[in-house]
Design a protein around this motif. Structure first.
Motif, mmCIF file in Angstrom:
data_model
loop_
_atom_site.group_PDB
_atom_site.id
_atom_site.type_symbol
_atom_site.label_atom_id
_atom_site.label_comp_id
_atom_site.label_asym_id
_atom_site.label_seq_id
_atom_site.Cartn_x
_atom_site.Cartn_y
_atom_site.Cartn_z
ATOM 1 N N VAL A 116 4.582 0.422 -6.317
ATOM 2 C CA VAL A 116 5.035 -0.304 -5.128
ATOM 3 C C VAL A 116 3.823 -0.629 -4.256
ATOM 4 O O VAL A 116 3.249 0.262 -3.626
ATOM 5 C CB VAL A 116 6.064 0.506 -4.323
ATOM 6 N N GLN B 160 4.147 5.346 -3.973
ATOM 7 C CA GLN B 160 4.603 5.029 -5.315
ATOM 8 C C GLN B 160 3.592 4.120 -6.013
ATOM 9 O O GLN B 160 3.273 3.036 -5.488
ATOM 10 C CB GLN B 160 5.969 4.343 -5.273
ATOM 11 N N ASN C 19 7.160 -2.043 3.967
ATOM 12 C CA ASN C 19 8.116 -2.185 2.874
ATOM 13 C C ASN C 19 9.391 -1.400 3.182
ATOM 14 O O ASN C 19 9.335 -0.309 3.752
ATOM 15 C CB ASN C 19 7.540 -1.614 1.572
ATOM 16 N N GLU D 250 11.090 0.369 1.272
ATOM 17 C CA GLU D 250 11.053 1.678 0.602
ATOM 18 C C GLU D 250 10.266 2.722 1.396
ATOM 19 O O GLU D 250 10.432 3.929 1.182
ATOM 20 C CB GLU D 250 10.406 1.553 -0.787
ATOM 21 N N TYR D 251 9.405 2.249 2.286
ATOM 22 C CA TYR D 251 8.478 3.144 2.967
ATOM 23 C C TYR D 251 8.738 3.298 4.467
ATOM 24 O O TYR D 251 8.057 4.078 5.130
ATOM 25 C CB TYR D 251 7.048 2.627 2.795
#
Length: 225
Positions: free
Chosen positions: A176, A173, A147, A149-150
């Motif tokens: 997520v 998260q 992802n 975000e990661y």
């Protein structure tokens, strides 16, 4: 995992030669020496692992470890077999120059990698206060996520402290969902395709480059997949 790093002939030979030029010979019968070795090895491992994700030439081997589209214990030993091209152990050269014997450095690194086996158990829950100091399955799930975000987070081995210190820590998260595998997933089960997919892409991009700068970027710039 240790076998993927330790028998790198060129790097191992270089470390042995560096030992002959060490700045100190540290006392191995003192407790402080082992404490310094542990944290020093962890520091060097953090930067090696971070480079594995940020330098495409190193990522070509390390990406194999991140290629499974699910995370389980078998992913711990899903490793690239081109590590001899990356010379990863050279990241530990400062420890040898400081006076730690190469075999001892390798042994502590092997223990670090052995610790990481259980981190690939994706079903284990968060571990409370231990999450602040140690690398845990929750932190490693984030590390294996593709992802946006990661990406490029949680590079520590036993500890998560250097990620917190150098700004690469990302917490899991709850809202997520983690998507495992590479940004461009590999669907093939062919070990040749899995092991060489990034190398093929590197040499394809080098061949298409129109300048030396472009070719160097294709080989040693950030990964593109």
């Amino acid at each position: 995992m240790a076998l993927n790093l330790l028998p790198v002939a060129i790097a191992a030979g270089a470390l042995l030669r560096l030992w002959d030029h060490r700045l100190y010979t540290l006392p191995l019968d003192e407790a402080w020496t082992w404490v310094v070795l542990f944290f020093g090895q962890e520091f060097c491992y953090y930067w090696m692992h971070r480079a594995d994700h940020r330098v495409r030439w190193l990522w070509a081997t390390h990406s194999v470890h991140h290629s499974p589209n699910t995370l389980n214990l078998s992913a711990a030993y899903r490793l690239g077999w081109t590590a001899r091209l990356s010379a990863g152990p050279l990241f530990f050269a400062p420890l040898v120059l400081a006076g730690f014997p190469p075999l001892l450095v390798g042994g502590v690194l092997a223990a670090n990698l052995f610790y990481q086996f259980w981190l690939h158990a994706s079903w284990l829950p968060r571990l409370g206060p231990l999450e602040w100091v140690f690398n845990t399955p929750a932190h490693h799930r984030v590390h294996h996520a593709s992802n946006p975000e990661y990406l490029d987070a949680n590079f520590g081995g036993v500890l998560i402290a250097f990620d917190r210190l150098f700004g690469t820590f990302v917490a899991e998260q709850p809202g997520v969902a983690i998507r495992y595998g590479l940004v461009k997933p590999i669907r093939s089960n062919n070990p040749i395709s899995i092991g060489l997919h990034e190398w093929r892409a590197i040499f394809r991009d080098i061949s298409r480059s129109k300048s030396l700068r472009g070719a160097l970027s294709a080989a040693f710039g950030p990964p593109r997949s």
